[in-house]
Design an enzyme around this catalytic site. Structure first.
Site, mmCIF file in Angstrom:
data_model
loop_
_atom_site.group_PDB
_atom_site.id
_atom_site.type_symbol
_atom_site.label_atom_id
_atom_site.label_comp_id
_atom_site.label_asym_id
_atom_site.label_seq_id
_atom_site.Cartn_x
_atom_site.Cartn_y
_atom_site.Cartn_z
ATOM 1 N N ARG A 115 47.507 -19.950 -35.660
ATOM 2 C CA ARG A 115 47.607 -18.490 -35.800
ATOM 3 C C ARG A 115 46.525 -17.899 -36.714
ATOM 4 O O ARG A 115 46.690 -16.823 -37.266
ATOM 5 C CB ARG A 115 48.987 -18.088 -36.296
ATOM 6 N N LYS A 137 33.893 -10.139 -33.188
ATOM 7 C CA LYS A 137 34.259 -10.238 -31.775
ATOM 8 C C LYS A 137 34.088 -11.684 -31.318
ATOM 9 O O LYS A 137 33.003 -12.260 -31.454
ATOM 10 C CB LYS A 137 33.394 -9.309 -30.930
ATOM 11 N N GLU A 171 18.254 -6.980 -30.233
ATOM 12 C CA GLU A 171 19.421 -6.363 -30.851
ATOM 13 C C GLU A 171 18.992 -5.325 -31.890
ATOM 14 O O GLU A 171 19.639 -4.294 -32.046
ATOM 15 C CB GLU A 171 20.299 -7.437 -31.490
ATOM 16 N N LYS A 202 25.028 -2.461 -38.161
ATOM 17 C CA LYS A 202 26.149 -2.983 -37.374
ATOM 18 C C LYS A 202 27.406 -3.058 -38.233
ATOM 19 O O LYS A 202 28.511 -2.755 -37.764
ATOM 20 C CB LYS A 202 25.819 -4.344 -36.797
ATOM 21 N N GLU A 212 36.877 -1.700 -31.439
ATOM 22 C CA GLU A 212 36.112 -1.181 -30.309
ATOM 23 C C GLU A 212 36.888 -0.119 -29.530
ATOM 24 O O GLU A 212 36.920 -0.092 -28.313
ATOM 25 C CB GLU A 212 35.701 -2.319 -29.367
ATOM 26 N N ARG A 216 32.218 1.844 -31.657
ATOM 27 C CA ARG A 216 31.699 0.474 -31.553
ATOM 28 C C ARG A 216 31.337 0.117 -30.121
ATOM 29 O O ARG A 216 30.486 -0.748 -29.892
ATOM 30 C CB ARG A 216 32.732 -0.524 -32.097
ATOM 31 N N ASN A 220 27.337 -1.745 -26.823
ATOM 32 C CA ASN A 220 27.105 -2.380 -25.530
ATOM 33 C C ASN A 220 25.915 -1.771 -24.799
ATOM 34 O O ASN A 220 25.676 -2.106 -23.633
ATOM 35 C CB ASN A 220 28.359 -2.273 -24.653
ATOM 36 N N HIS A 223 23.813 -3.827 -22.287
ATOM 37 C CA HIS A 223 24.494 -5.070 -21.946
ATOM 38 C C HIS A 223 25.116 -5.091 -20.549
ATOM 39 O O HIS A 223 25.199 -6.141 -19.922
ATOM 40 C CB HIS A 223 25.625 -5.340 -22.952
ATOM 41 N N HIS A 253 23.827 -7.633 -19.743
ATOM 42 C CA HIS A 253 24.717 -8.750 -19.463
ATOM 43 C C HIS A 253 24.630 -9.184 -18.010
ATOM 44 O O HIS A 253 24.797 -10.370 -17.692
ATOM 45 C CB HIS A 253 26.161 -8.358 -19.798
ATOM 46 N N HIS A 265 19.575 -14.349 -23.998
ATOM 47 C CA HIS A 265 20.487 -13.204 -24.069
ATOM 48 C C HIS A 265 19.767 -11.949 -24.553
ATOM 49 O O HIS A 265 19.898 -10.874 -23.965
ATOM 50 C CB HIS A 265 21.646 -13.537 -25.006
#
Length: 1439
Positions: A115, A137, A171, A202, A212, A216, A220, A223, A253, A265
């Site tokens: 957990r 994330k 980025e 960021k 998000e 936030r 993306n 992406h 993406h 990426h």
């Protein structure tokens, strides 16, 4: 940097060993630490981190996954959890992902294990530092998509411990775009602060919206599409990186899914940023009201300035576009539908307002818009109604309520940038064109010290401080792409640099290396500038150039007061000179014009004005004005009027002559087309003042009544493509008749009310004006697909949006078959090579060699022989370019198939099958590779194909080099025999061999092909000049024009290096053949033979100029008949007076004309005593001409020396003196005892500089290539494995040769480990040492072995090892003559091979191989040295 909830980011150097200390300092009470990494990253950093924990009193667990995005999966998550449970990890466990991808995976494990356990991110790439490691994330990928299962789990610490620096900066680019313009400014200047600032920004966003829910989600940006592309591919592919900013998108993406791991990426995110920032065709259609048009991206929302798009496109040189093969739209859109950011079934995209600002939430975008955005081609849909009263605001910042932005003038932009950089003071430039060409200019000027370049007012203003004329030499070559204006301006600017010992190198793409610039360089050389065309064999008149930083001496030009520029003849484009003069006046320099050809320029430094407005581009304005004309609508173009300094502003007057109503004042132009019941009128017009607009005019003329003629545009043949030929060919696809003129073209218009055009995909040839002109035609005629829609970025990036939103044009994604033909029509450097031909014809052998030559970016497809049996397959092949046919004699195919029992029977005799298929093979193919009868050595056809593909791609010579004192052998034999090959002596001394097709006994297509294949083989692969000489010009061909073209078609398809075409036959069919020859890199010899009385000097001049074929010829040839000795001098003086733009052949036939053959300097036709007859009266041999030239002192004499030690045994003087004598040179070769290292060839450049070379590797390569062909029958192994013994200079040459051969695995052995490692590092080879057999015995395979160790050293592989691998062995030992390695080997004279290369380097003449080989053998017989420094080497091919 504080993030949220106690999460911190630590940035610094050498932090890896401090990770345990920082983890404990963060209050993490952990008894166990688990390090997770991929195998590659762990190999680099893992042990260092483990050792750091051990030193701190902890022994961590480790777990390694396979590298790559595929490791972010449920399987590895489960395996990590099971591993931790097995080792009884409790909640006091801390996890440490080391790397990028594992950060997401390990973070998700940490979020769910027990957990939740703490995690410390240790990113090792810049991308991970700026992206995945900050914000908490975590996720894994599932079959449905990327990052769809995961959690938010903040790391307690992130340490910034980079291939990855530039990739990761994507980025940072993203953060600058959406959040903070100063960061973007920082990226354009310094990078030291980028990491910290990007992390801080960021962290700020994460603190505002951890889960998000709002702001936030803007992270993306870039992406959406890119990651989905990554998920589409089942196997990794190589992605060609094209830095042209040419495709729009919500991309990152999606592309990543298609191209990973070849594209990183961050590189995918970069492409996505550009796509989501750029424009694409608007969604408006005839059925959609303006109030309900879906939103379009960034720029088309009116939020983002085009200048901002340009800045994003070039940020840090990141890739900005995606190859066509990855754009599988249906799959892509299906995957995008599952993106986690979507809502209500719509794709959501981050929309920029400006650099540094975006909408707080991603905006929904219609999927149809994204499809059009991504499609490489567009089907143009004519508007339902013509534009009515549309106003195009061409100013750079249109006031509210004005329509759209049409870009600034490219010509003015480039000139203003140059003058501002050269000027004194600071200037603010408004309205600058943001395009590929201007970006090239800005980058080049910055490299030469100009700047800083600062963008103000949201990117609408460029502020620049000039250098007052004091440019600095750039540290790297200036790559100019296909920017012709920049190439000319910057070449001249480079001459102003004064920095002794420095130089400026200018280069460009393949097309730029074909565009002539030698008129400029010749003029600059006359002024005393030192300029060298650095690739004279392939681009003798074009880039690349080297400009020495020796200043601008001036020559005949007086620099003390005024510069006087005198033009030899009226300029081609007077309007551009006028434009330049006007702009110079704006920068404080007044040019005085005296008459038509003289300009006087005062010596001064440009004075930069405080601000300057770039006039809107008149060429871009022609397209909307033409749409008004062609559709019957009405369009107003503002800020382009009668006062414009651009020649293309006169375009509206041409439309008026064709029947349009034109209103023009000083600053605007309005055009109203005729009503539908009234057709436009055909015109005849000289468009020299507005050449760039001729394609727009032709598009309008294509629907005018009658035949129009455009002249004065000959220079358009050497632009981005041969624009005249392309316009003719593409109109022909639609069914519109058109043809070429000497300096223009004609077109017969069609009635759009009744004409049904053939649907066609337009091959744009990456030419922006071709694309936009046919889009204009598409506004009136249906069925036109633009094959390369993004090439408009060169001058008008907003073109599609403007035409759609303001003029009512609509666009659609063409059907798949049209997309396929678009790719073929583009004939880009990415095009696949398709091989066709009979079974057993050699497609596999040829295809493998072509694949090695082309590299991994290209695909070669060898098809089955029966692929042409169906009409559908033939249609697909016919639509592709290029398709290569392998042509092997049918009798050889029959013999091969009958001996190969592994192949299934065809069921029909091969000869019958071939008879049925042969016409189909010809129908679908573009070029032929001819295999000679009974060919056993595949090297010749493989080299033929590689050379042809090199010429097509623009990476090799377009024709045989027309160097001074070159010869071509006129072969007069009616037949060639495979059983009785011609003596090699016949061809010696000749650069080219002429094949006289009209003299052949059999002129059927098959017979010509057989003759040509034998000729290539027997001549040693010399370039072929293919000639069909008519009876009226001294030959034997007496057939029709169609038959003449049919015969030449055989030579064209066979890729003959040169094609002789008779200038008297010039016309549309001939022009079509010339255009296709140019596409194949074939040089044209335009010829004329006068068999009557010798013309006057003026007559010879006229004939030679006609033989230039309007600039299409590579060589102009005139031959007359000499009736008196003076005629030999007449043709020579006439050729000199003609001042031709190309090399010439000027001859007088007959005994009285023989002196003309001595005086002719380029490609002099010769005979040989062994031939039965000369091709023309008075023809001489190479030896005869050379003897006369030498006796008259025409040939240069040089002295050559041998440097090195020892020299007394060297055979070099004997060898090279024999070669010089055979070539007729007055050179001599002596010795000098000075050690100079590994250089073996020195030459002196025209400017006196010494050029160093080493031809040893050439000899090694040639011998090994021959050995491979013998060993493997022409089909070399797909992955060559090679071993080099030794570590000296010869071993380095061997390593270089093996890399040039394409060796995939290279090993180097030396008894001294350090030497082996040093050599291995230099050539990316694996070092071996110790016992040779033990070191080599473990290799799974070995194809090539080169020994550079003296035989006396006793180092040689055992016979058992040689028998096991059976490699091709080359021994380059210096002494003794017979080494243990090759005691039983066959001799091959390697010394001769490297001497051939030296001789050709020194003399520029073909090496007389027989004379050199004879001298080498005689010297060695008398005890000369062995080895590379004066060497004979030995080759063994173990069968």
């Amino acid at each position: 940097v504080q993030v949220i909830g106690g999460s911190e980011v630590h940035i610094g150097h050498g932090l890896l060993r401090k990770v345990p200390e920082m983890a404990l300092a963060a209050g993490i009470k952990a008894s166990r630490f688990v390090i997770v990494s991929d195998e590659t990253v762990f190999g680099l950093y893992g042990q260092t981190l483990v050792d750091a924990f051990v030193a701190a009193g902890h022994t961590p667990l480790t777990f390694q996954v396979k590298p790559g995005e595929n490791s972010k999966c449920r399987m590895y998550k489960q395996q990590i959890e099971d591993h931790m449970l097995e080792h009884r990890c409790q909640r006091d466990t801390c996890m440490l992902p080391v790397g990028g991808v594992v950060g997401d995976l390990t973070g998700y494990v940490a979020a769910t294990y027990m957990r939740g356990v703490p995690v410390v991110q240790v990113p090792t790439s810049m991308m991970a530092m700026l992206d995945s490691s900050v914000g908490g994330k975590t996720a894994i990928n599932v079959p449905s998509g990327k990052n769809l299962v995961g959690a938010f789990h903040q790391p307690r610490r992130v340490t910034r411990h980079c291939r990855a620096v530039v990739e990761g900066l994507a980025e940072a680019v993203k953060m600058g775009c959406i959040r903070h313009a100063p960061l973007f400014d920082l990226l354009e200047g310094r990078v030291e602060e980028v990491v910290t600032e990007a992390v801080r920004l960021k962290a700020e966003v994460v603190a505002l919206d951890e889960k998000e829910g709002g702001v936030r989600s803007t992270l993306n940006f870039g992406h959406t599409i890119g990651e989905h592309h990554l998920r589409l591919t089942g196997s990794p592919r190589r992605l060609q990186r094209v830095h042209d900013g040419s495709m729009p998108c919500p991309v990152g993406h999606a592309i990543e899914g298609l191209a990973s791991p070849q594209l990183l990426h961050g590189e995918c995110v970069s492409i996505g940023c550009v796509y989501e920032a750029r424009s694409f065709p608007c969604a408006c259609t005839r059925h959609t009201s303006p109030s309900r048009r879906p939103a379009v991206l960034a720029r088309d929302l009116g939020q983002l300035a085009p200048s901002a798009v340009g800045r994003i496109s070039r940020a840090y040189g990141l890739p900005t576009t995606c190859p066509l093969k990855y754009l599988r739209l249906d799959e892509l859109m299906g995957k995008m539908a599952l993106d986690k950011k979507n809502a209500a079934g719509r794709v959501r995209v981050t929309i920029l307002k400006s650099i540094g600002s975006s909408f707080d939430h991603p905006q929904p975008v219609d999927t149809a818009l994204i499809r059009r955005l991504l499609s490489p081609s567009l089907l143009v849909l004519p508007p339902a109604a013509p534009p009515s009263g549309a106003t195009l605001a061409l100013a750079p910042s249109p006031p509210p309520g004005r329509a759209v932005l049409v870009p600034g003038s490219k010509s003015i932009s480039n000139r203003v940038l140059l003058m501002a950089a050269m000027g004194r003071g600071t200037v603010a430039i408004r309205g600058l064109l943001q395009s590929d060409d201007t970006q090239v200019m800005i980058a080049a000027l910055a490299a030469m010290g100009a700047g800083p370049f600062s963008w103000l007012d949201g990117g609408n203003i460029l502020q620049l401080t000039g250098l007052a004329g004091k440019f600095a030499p750039p540290t790297e070559p200036l790559y100019l792409g296909n920017a012709g204006t920049a190439a000319r301006f910057l070449t001249t600017c480079a001459t102003l640099i004064h920095a002794p010992g420095a130089a400026t190198t200018l280069t460009g793409d393949g097309r730029m290396k074909q565009r002539p610039i030698d008129d400029l360089t010749a003029a600059l050389r006359q002024c005393g500038c030192s300029i060298e065309h650095t690739e004279p064999a392939t681009s003798p008149a074009s880039l690349p150039l080297r400009v020495d930083a020796s200043g601008f001496p001036g020559g005949r030009i007086e620099l003390s007061g005024r510069v006087e520029l005198v033009l030899k003849e009226p300029p081609v484009s007077q309007s551009y000179i006028d434009m330049t003069v006007s702009l110079m006046r704006s920068f404080g320099v007044a040019v005085e014009r005296q008459g038509a050809l003289v300009y006087k320029v005062p010596r001064a430094v440009y004075a930069n004005p405080a601000s300057l407005q770039v006039e809107a581009d008149a060429s871009s304005a022609t397209y909307p004005l033409a749409i008004a004309a062609i559709t019957g609508g009405k369009v107003t173009a503002e800020t382009v009027g009668a006062d414009s300094i651009q020649g293309d502003a006169r375009f509206a007057a041409l439309l008026g002559e064709m029947g349009c109503a034109v209103q023009q004042d000083g600053t605007s132009t309005t055009v109203s087309g005729p009503p539908p019941s009234q057709r436009l009128r055909a015109v005849e017009v000289d468009m020299e003042p507005l050449t760039d607009a001729f394609m727009t005019a032709v598009a309008v003329m294509a629907v005018a009544e009658g035949t129009s003629r455009v002249t004065g545009i000959a220079n358009q043949r050497v632009k981005e493509c041969n624009r005249i030929a392309v316009m003719v060919s593409e109109l022909g696809k639609l069914g519109i008749e058109a043809g070429e003129l000497e300096d223009g073209m004609w077109v017969t218009g069609v009635d759009p009310a009744t004409f049904a055009p053939r649907p066609a995909t337009i091959a744009c040839h990456n030419d922006h004006r071709i694309a936009m002109s046919f889009a204009v035609l598409g506004a009136r005629l249906p069925g036109i697909t633009i094959g390369q829609k993004d090439c408009v970025d060169k001058t008008f990036p907003e073109f599609w949006a403007v035409m759609s939103s303001k003029l009512g044009l609509s666009y659609d994604v063409p059907p798949p078959e049209a997309c396929s033909s678009a790719a073929a029509a583009g004939a880009s450097a990415d095009a696949s090579i398709v091989m066709v031909g009979m079974r057993g014809a050699g497609k596999t052998h040829l295809g493998e060699s072509a694949a090695r030559a082309l590299g991994p970016q290209r695909t070669v497809i060898a098809t089955g022989g029966g692929i042409v049996e169906t009409a559908a397959a033939r249609a697909v092949l016919a639509a592709h370019w290029p398709v290569v046919q392998a042509l092997k004699p049918i009798e050889d195919i029959e013999a091969y198939l009958s001996s190969d029992g592994s192949r299934p029977d065809l069921g029909t005799p091969p000869r019958e099958v071939y008879a049925r298929r042969a016409p189909w093979y010809d129908e679908v193919s573009d070029v032929d590779v001819l295999i000679a009868p009974r060919e056993s050595d595949w090297g010749a056809p493989q080299a033929q194909l590689a050379a042809l593909l090199g010429r097509v791609r623009g990476t090799a010579a377009a024709a045989a080099a027309a160097r001074p004192y070159s010869f071509f052998l006129s072969l007069t034999l009616p037949e060639l025999s495979a059983d009785r090959p011609l003596p090699a002596a016949i061809f010696e001394g000749s650069d080219v061999v002429e094949m006289r097709v009209d003299l052949l006994a059999d002129t059927s297509t098959d017979a010509i092909r057989r003759y040509l294949a034998l000729l290539r083989k027997q001549s040693g692969g010399r370039p072929v000049l293919y000639t069909v000489r008519s009876v009226g010009e001294g030959g034997r061909f007496g057939g029709s024009t169609d038959e003449y073209l049919r015969l030449n078609e055989v030579g064209l398809r066979a890729g003959c290096e040169m094609l002789d075409l008779e200038a008297a036959r010039d016309g549309p069919p001939m022009r079509d053949m010339i255009a296709r020859a140019a596409r194949l890199g074939i040089g044209i010899v335009g010829s004329f033979h006068e068999l009557g009385p010798m013309p006057s000097q003026e007559g010879v001049i006229t004939a030679l100029r006609r033989c230039c074929l309007g600039g299409a010829a590579a060589v102009a040839k005139f031959v007359g008949v000499a009736s008196e000795p003076s005629h030999a001098l007449l043709v020579h003086s006439a050729a000199a007076a003609a001042e031709l733009p190309v090399p010439h052949i000027a001859l007088a036939m007959g005994p009285f004309g023989r002196m003309s053959r001595v005086l002719n300097a380029t490609l002099t036709p010769v005979t040989h005593p062994l031939l039965p007859a000369a091709a023309a009266p008075g023809q001489l041999s190479v030896a005869e001409i050379t003897a006369v030239r030498r006796s008259l002192g025409y040939l240069p004499s040089k002295e050559f020396f041998l440097f090195g030690t020892p020299t007394k045994h060297s055979p070099s003087p004997a060898i090279h003196n024999a070669g010089f004598e055979a070539n007729g040179c007055g050179n001599t070769y002596g010795t000098a005892a000075t050690v100079i290292g590994a250089i073996n060839t020195l030459t002196r450049a025209a400017d006196g500089r010494l050029l160093a070379d080493n031809t040893d590797w050439v000899g090694i390569r040639n011998l090994l290539a021959a050995g491979l062909r013998q060993r493997h029958g022409g089909a070399a192994p797909a992955e060559l494995c090679a071993l080099v013994l030794g570590a000296g200079g010869t071993a380095r040459a061997a390593c270089h040769a093996l890399r040039q051969l394409g060796a995939a695995q290279l090993y180097v052995f030396n008894r001294t480990r350090e030497k082996a490692e040093a050599l291995g590092a230099a050539f990316d080879a694996v070092p071996l040492s110790g016992d040779l057999d033990a070191a080599v015995g473990g290799l799974p395979q070995l194809h090539l072995l080169v020994s550079c160790i003296p035989g006396s050293a006793g180092v040689a592989p055992s016979d058992a090892l040689l028998r096991r691998h059976s490699p091709v062995v080359l021994d380059a030992a210096y002494r003794p003559r017979d080494t243990p390695l090759l005691a039983a080997a066959r001799r091959v004279e390697m010394l001769a091979e490297q001497a051939y290369a030296q001789c050709e380097t020194w003399t520029g003449l073909p090496a007389p191989k027989r004379a050199i080989l004879k001298a080498a053998a005689e010297t060695l017989r008398r005890g000369g040295a062995l080895g590379l420094g004066g060497a004979s080497s030995l080759l063994r091919v173990r069968k």
